[in-house]
Design a protein around this motif. Structure first.
Motif, PDB file in Angstrom:
ATOM      1  N   LEU A 185      28.140  35.834  31.831  1.00 13.13           N
ATOM      2  CA  LEU A 185      28.842  34.559  31.638  1.00 13.13           C
ATOM      3  C   LEU A 185      29.827  34.352  32.781  1.00 13.13           C
ATOM      4  CD1 LEU A 185      29.659  32.081  29.916  1.00 13.13           C
ATOM      5  CD2 LEU A 185      31.326  33.563  28.771  1.00 13.13           C
ATOM      6  N   HIS A 186      29.703  33.197  33.459  1.00 20.41           N
ATOM      7  CA  HIS A 186      30.682  32.816  34.475  1.00 20.41           C
ATOM      8  C   HIS A 186      31.721  31.913  33.828  1.00 20.41           C
ATOM      9  CE1 HIS A 186      31.966  29.966  37.830  1.00 20.41           C
ATOM     10  NE2 HIS A 186      32.595  31.103  38.055  1.00 20.41           N
ATOM     11  N   ILE A 187      33.002  32.257  34.004  1.00 21.42           N
ATOM     12  CA  ILE A 187      34.097  31.509  33.383  1.00 21.42           C
ATOM     13  C   ILE A 187      34.982  30.966  34.507  1.00 21.42           C
ATOM     14  CG2 ILE A 187      35.915  31.598  31.645  1.00 21.42           C
ATOM     15  CD1 ILE A 187      34.575  34.401  30.902  1.00 21.42           C
ATOM     16  N   PRO A 188      34.878  29.690  34.828  1.00 21.40           N
ATOM     17  CA  PRO A 188      35.707  29.122  35.906  1.00 21.40           C
ATOM     18  C   PRO A 188      37.191  29.270  35.610  1.00 21.40           C
ATOM     19  CG  PRO A 188      33.941  27.610  35.278  1.00 21.40           C
ATOM     20  CD  PRO A 188      33.970  28.684  34.235  1.00 21.40           C
ATOM     21  N   ALA A 189      37.983  29.265  36.670  1.00 20.27           N
ATOM     22  CA  ALA A 189      39.425  29.460  36.544  1.00 20.27           C
ATOM     23  C   ALA A 189      40.055  28.344  35.727  1.00 20.27           C
ATOM     24  CB  ALA A 189      40.057  29.528  37.927  1.00 20.27           C
ATOM     25  N   ASN A 190      41.017  28.725  34.881  1.00 17.32           N
ATOM     26  CA  ASN A 190      41.928  27.757  34.292  1.00 17.32           C
ATOM     27  C   ASN A 190      43.298  27.986  34.925  1.00 17.32           C
ATOM     28  OD1 ASN A 190      42.947  30.046  33.063  1.00 17.32           O
ATOM     29  ND2 ASN A 190      42.150  29.555  31.035  1.00 17.32           N
ATOM     30  N   GLU A 191      44.253  27.142  34.616  1.00 18.64           N
ATOM     31  CA  GLU A 191      45.558  27.233  35.270  1.00 18.64           C
ATOM     32  C   GLU A 191      46.233  28.573  35.005  1.00 18.64           C
ATOM     33  OE1 GLU A 191      47.003  25.318  37.491  1.00 18.64           O
ATOM     34  OE2 GLU A 191      45.136  24.192  37.505  1.00 18.64           O
ATOM     35  N   GLU A 192      46.106  29.070  33.795  1.00 20.18           N
ATOM     36  CA  GLU A 192      46.761  30.318  33.417  1.00 20.18           C
ATOM     37  C   GLU A 192      46.195  31.496  34.202  1.00 20.18           C
ATOM     38  OE1 GLU A 192      46.493  31.496  29.225  1.00 20.18           O
ATOM     39  OE2 GLU A 192      48.667  31.339  29.217  1.00 20.18           O
ATOM     40  N   ARG A 193      44.866  31.595  34.257  1.00 18.22           N
ATOM     41  CA  ARG A 193      44.239  32.706  34.983  1.00 18.22           C
ATOM     42  C   ARG A 193      44.438  32.576  36.481  1.00 18.22           C
ATOM     43  NH1 ARG A 193      40.058  32.326  31.402  1.00 18.22           N
ATOM     44  NH2 ARG A 193      38.855  31.086  32.877  1.00 18.22           N
ATOM     45  N   LYS A 194      44.388  31.345  36.981  1.00 21.23           N
ATOM     46  CA  LYS A 194      44.581  31.165  38.426  1.00 21.23           C
ATOM     47  C   LYS A 194      45.979  31.598  38.841  1.00 21.23           C
ATOM     48  CE  LYS A 194      43.681  27.953  42.180  1.00 21.23           C
ATOM     49  NZ  LYS A 194      43.212  26.620  42.578  1.00 21.23           N
TER      50      LYS A 194
ATOM     51  N   ASP B 287      45.339  34.667  41.265  1.00 18.22           N
ATOM     52  CA  ASP B 287      45.315  34.165  42.635  1.00 18.22           C
ATOM     53  C   ASP B 287      46.377  34.870  43.476  1.00 18.22           C
ATOM     54  OD1 ASP B 287      44.800  32.786  44.910  1.00 18.22           O
ATOM     55  OD2 ASP B 287      45.409  30.813  44.159  1.00 18.22           O
ATOM     56  N   GLY B 288      45.931  35.630  44.484  1.00 16.89           N
ATOM     57  CA  GLY B 288      46.850  36.353  45.353  1.00 16.89           C
ATOM     58  C   GLY B 288      47.414  37.626  44.751  1.00 16.89           C
ATOM     59  N   LEU B 289      46.915  38.022  43.575  1.00 12.53           N
ATOM     60  CA  LEU B 289      47.453  39.225  42.931  1.00 12.53           C
ATOM     61  C   LEU B 289      47.259  40.462  43.792  1.00 12.53           C
ATOM     62  CD1 LEU B 289      48.647  40.630  40.422  1.00 12.53           C
ATOM     63  CD2 LEU B 289      46.328  40.768  39.501  1.00 12.53           C
ATOM     64  N   PHE B 290      46.106  40.538  44.483  1.00 10.28           N
ATOM     65  CA  PHE B 290      45.858  41.688  45.340  1.00 10.28           C
ATOM     66  C   PHE B 290      45.014  41.239  46.520  1.00 10.28           C
ATOM     67  CE2 PHE B 290      44.297  45.938  46.512  1.00 10.28           C
ATOM     68  CZ  PHE B 290      45.489  46.641  46.428  1.00 10.28           C
ATOM     69  N   ASN B 291      45.281  41.825  47.700  1.00 17.30           N
ATOM     70  CA  ASN B 291      44.525  41.496  48.903  1.00 17.30           C
ATOM     71  C   ASN B 291      44.683  42.628  49.917  1.00 17.30           C
ATOM     72  OD1 ASN B 291      47.074  41.046  50.248  1.00 17.30           O
ATOM     73  ND2 ASN B 291      47.105  38.996  49.330  1.00 17.30           N
ATOM     74  N   PHE B 292      44.113  42.437  51.080  1.00 19.62           N
ATOM     75  CA  PHE B 292      44.119  43.501  52.078  1.00 19.62           C
ATOM     76  C   PHE B 292      45.530  43.820  52.560  1.00 19.62           C
ATOM     77  CE2 PHE B 292      43.914  44.811  56.568  1.00 19.62           C
ATOM     78  CZ  PHE B 292      43.221  46.014  56.415  1.00 19.62           C
TER      79      PHE B 292
END
Length: 736
Positions: free
Chosen positions: A64-73, A77-82
């Motif tokens: 199941l693909h669940i597109p982003a909602n405002e809460e999850r985004k 978003d930006g929680l972890f990166n290189f």
């Protein structure tokens, strides 16, 4: 991103000490405010899909693909990166160098970076290491390659692998470093009741790190930066829900994808175990997290544990294997079965049938026994199955732990501090625990051992920094799967605390290393776990600090049944380093290869009580803010106030409960029928009083009439009064 360093998951009661030791920086305003991920983390991941729809239509069935909602985004978003990975590596490297009393050089300022690394983490983990913490892989022209690297995953090496070699960097268990992931994983474990792991994957532009494969865990893929295109395929040969990972799969064996989706920040992709998948980063590169669970958590695993539990039962027929399964195998059984016997037999199926029939009969007898008395077999099995989870689960995030409040008094009430954080399990006292008794109390200790006891297990003292990490270093070739989840129960018995060799060198170089939390030089090799306890966890106080035994001596005048409770309320200290097995890093005093369950029991943290206290402990663990348990109503053996207060204070000191004022219960309202009857009676009463008043006035007006007329009138009037007044008075009483 504004952040505040918080040391190793210390619970709320240690906030003041924590603030004194850890430098304060900016922090997300909602970092320590409970929210949807703490209350219902699964719903947080799959919203707007209803949990009932998800479990009935998708769980273990289809992706199941669940597109982003405002809460999850906002959360992902930006929680972890290189860049965050490199900062983390620098901070841990600099911290380790400082601990060894060396000049940290140009990276010394890394300790002040806005990340989640703190001093306790440095002591428990040390520098990031390839194999244990980080793996570098790439998939080119149908071949997966694991890139060799230096032992330490410093930021310069990471940059070279990522940018020059186009390698995907796989970070194991980032919840050890990132507070928000710590919070999410802890909440999921409390909800699911089993271990939950997490890996981070940083892939350069247009890169692919892993070959097509399937996993043996349920996956929730969460995109945090960039975009990545996923292709999902049906299970190979229709074999659903496998118990092992597949390894690399040839592209030509996959068939057509059943789902293709490009993940954006805040998107979630659910992938059932057995679903083959591969993913390619888009132009800007990608970072995603995989949250994994349900490894070896099936009915088959439960059945195996049930047979094992029943096999080990002694002298209890309802809990033991049926006689058919307790009988010995036929003489020479192994010579009649196996590959060699099959090759030599004219008809292997016919040769195997008699023994197969005997085994099937035994299993049917066990099934009948299970159905007739489900509790006798299933309950102890569930307790045994829970041991691995209780020992290795993530401790709760500070926002998931309310303050314990003041020490309770008899007029206060208790509320369990957190749902699914604690568990009552049957327990057997060891000889070592008995040896702590005074010699003149030897007889009492022996008698206490013979009595049934339970342990109230807590995860508050578990180490966040070793969650889901094994103690042995991984070989480069060992990471065949994209999701190296480290759920393996054999590996979990060897929680990694820090590199033994590095800490041995620290011992030689600095003797007694002192930094921040004061690591004892003579115990530097064990310092990781103990530092994790002192800095990171817990409310669980040491026995001498609590004064438990002194408190219990004051209550020895109570019933004999009660004496075990206090005297056995003690912490079972855990030293994971001393019990490493199956690898070359085991310490000298860990020669025994004991049963995994026995080792896990040794690591269970929490006080021990006489089994007679189990019902009242269960009542307390079921308490909520809406339904607190008054201290003076605790159903302790004997019911003495001093015993009620002693139990309440022991549980409070260990962090199991919070103290709340007792609210007097309001009288329950009258039933609707009773209220209507009361209203009707009141109306009749008012009518009666009105009638009596009118008759009194009539009496005054007729004062001058004859005496015989007066008598004739008063007689019926008196009868009327008697017929009205008593019911009216009765009605008033009932209304009150």
């Amino acid at each position: 991103m504004a952040k505040k360093k918080r040391s190793s998951g210390e619970p709320a009661p240690l906030k003041e000490q924590e603030a004194a030791e850890v430098p304060v920086q900016d922090e997300d305003v909602d970092e320590f405010a409970p929210g949807p991920i703490d209350i219902d983390p699964l719903q947080f991941l799959i919203a707007p899909t209803a949990a009932s729809t998800f479990t009935s239509e998708y769980w273990e069935r289809k992706p199941l693909h669940i597109p982003a909602n405002e809460e999850r985004k906002k959360f992902f978003d930006g929680l972890f990166n290189f860049d965050e990975l490199c900062k983390m590596s620098d901070a841990l490297e600099a911290g380790a160098m400082l601990l060894m009393d060396q000049d940290p050089g140009p990276k010394g300022d890394a300790l002040s970076f806005e990340d989640d690394v703190d001093d306790a983490m440095v002591r428990a983990i040390g520098p990031l290491m390839f194999g244990r913490d980080v793996v570098a892989v790439r998939y080119i022209d149908g071949e997966r390659e694991t890139l060799s690297a230096e032992q330490f995953a410093d930021s310069d090496t990471l940059r070279s692998l990522y940018k020059s070699s186009s390698a995907t960097l796989q970070l194991h268990q980032p919840q050890r470093f990132v507070n928000k992931l710590w919070r999410l994983v802890a909440a999921l474990e409390a909800q699911a009741g089993c271990l939950v792991g997490c890996n981070a994957y940083l892939t350069p532009a247009s890169g692919q790190g892993l070959a097509p494969h399937h996993d043996d865990v349920e996956l929730f893929v969460c995109q945090t930066q960039g975009a990545k295109k996923w292709r999902l395929y049906k299970p190979l040969n229709g074999f659903e829900l496998p118990s092992k990972c597949s390894g690399d799969l040839p592209q030509e064996d996959l068939g057509d994808p059943i789902l293709e989706v490009t993940m954006q920040p805040g998107d979630v992709l659910y992938v059932p175990r057995g679903t083959v998948h591969q993913a390619v980063a888009q132009e800007e590169g990608s970072c995603h997290l995989t949250i994994s669970t349900y490894q070896r958590w099936t009915w088959g695993d439960l059945a195996g544990k049930l047979i094992e539990t029943a096999r080990d039962s002694v002298g209890s027929l309802p809990n033991a294997l049926p006689l058919e399964l307790r009988k010995g195998l036929p003489l020479g059984f192994i010579f009649k079965h196996g590959l060699q016997a099959e090759l030599q037999a004219a008809d292997a199926a016919i040769a195997a049938r008699p023994d197969a029939v005997s085994l099937a009969a035994g299993l049917r007898a066990l099934a009948d026994q299970l159905e007739k008395g489900p509790a006798e077999l299933l309950e102890p099995t569930a307790d045994n199955l829970s041991l691995d989870f209780l020992v290795h689960r993530m401790p709760p995030h500070p926002c998931q732990l309310p303050d314990t409040g003041e020490e309770p008094g008899l007029e206060d009430s208790l509320v369990c501090r957190g749902k699914n954080l604690f568990r009552i399990i049957p327990y057997e006292l060891s000889d070592a625990e008995d040896s702590d008794e005074d010699e003149d109390e030897e007889g009492d200790a022996k008698e206490a051992k013979e009595k049934a006891v339970v342990k109230l297990v807590t995860c508050l003292g578990n180490s966040r920094f070793t969650h889901m990490i094994s103690s042995h270093d991984h070989d480069d070739e060992s990471d065949d799967e994209e999701h190296d989840h480290e759920h393996d129960h054999d590996q979990l018995g060897n929680c990694c605390e820090s590199d033994d060799e590095m800490e041995d060198e620290e011992d030689e170089e600095e003797g007694e290393a002192e930094e921040g939390g004061k690591i004892e030089g003579a115990k530097a090799k064990k310092g990781a776990k103990k530092a994790g306890k002192e800095e990171g966890a817990a409310v669980v106080a040491k026995e001498e600090e609590m004064g438990v035994k002194e408190a219990e001596k004051g209550a020895e005048a109570a019933d004999d049944d009660k004496e075990n409770t206090g005297e056995m309320a003690e912490i079972m200290e855990v030293d994971v380093d001393d019990e490493d097995s199956g690898d070359g890093n085991a310490s000298d005093d860990s020669d025994e290869e004991g049963d995994d369950d026995d080792e896990e029991e040794e690591h269970l943290q929490g006080p021990v009580f006489s089994a007679v206290f189990a019902p009242v402990l269960a009542e307390i663990l079921a308490s909520t803010v809406e339904k607190p348990v008054p201290v003076k109503q605790l159903k302790v053996p004997g019911g003495e106030p001093q015993e009620q207060l002693r139990l309440a204070r022991v549980l409070h000191e260990y962090g199991f409960v919070i103290t709340v004022p007792t609210v007097e219960a309001k009288p329950s309202p009258e039933p609707k029928k009773g209220a209507a009857a009361a209203k009707k009676a009141t109306t009749e009463e008012e009518a009666g009083e009105k009638k009596v008043g009118e008759e009194e006035k009539g009496k005054k007006r007729k004062k001058g009439t004859k005496a015989e007329e007066k008598g004739e009138e008063e007689k019926p009037k008196g009868k009327e009064e008697k017929g009205i007044s008593p019911p009216a008075k009765k009605t008033k009483k009932s209304v009150k």
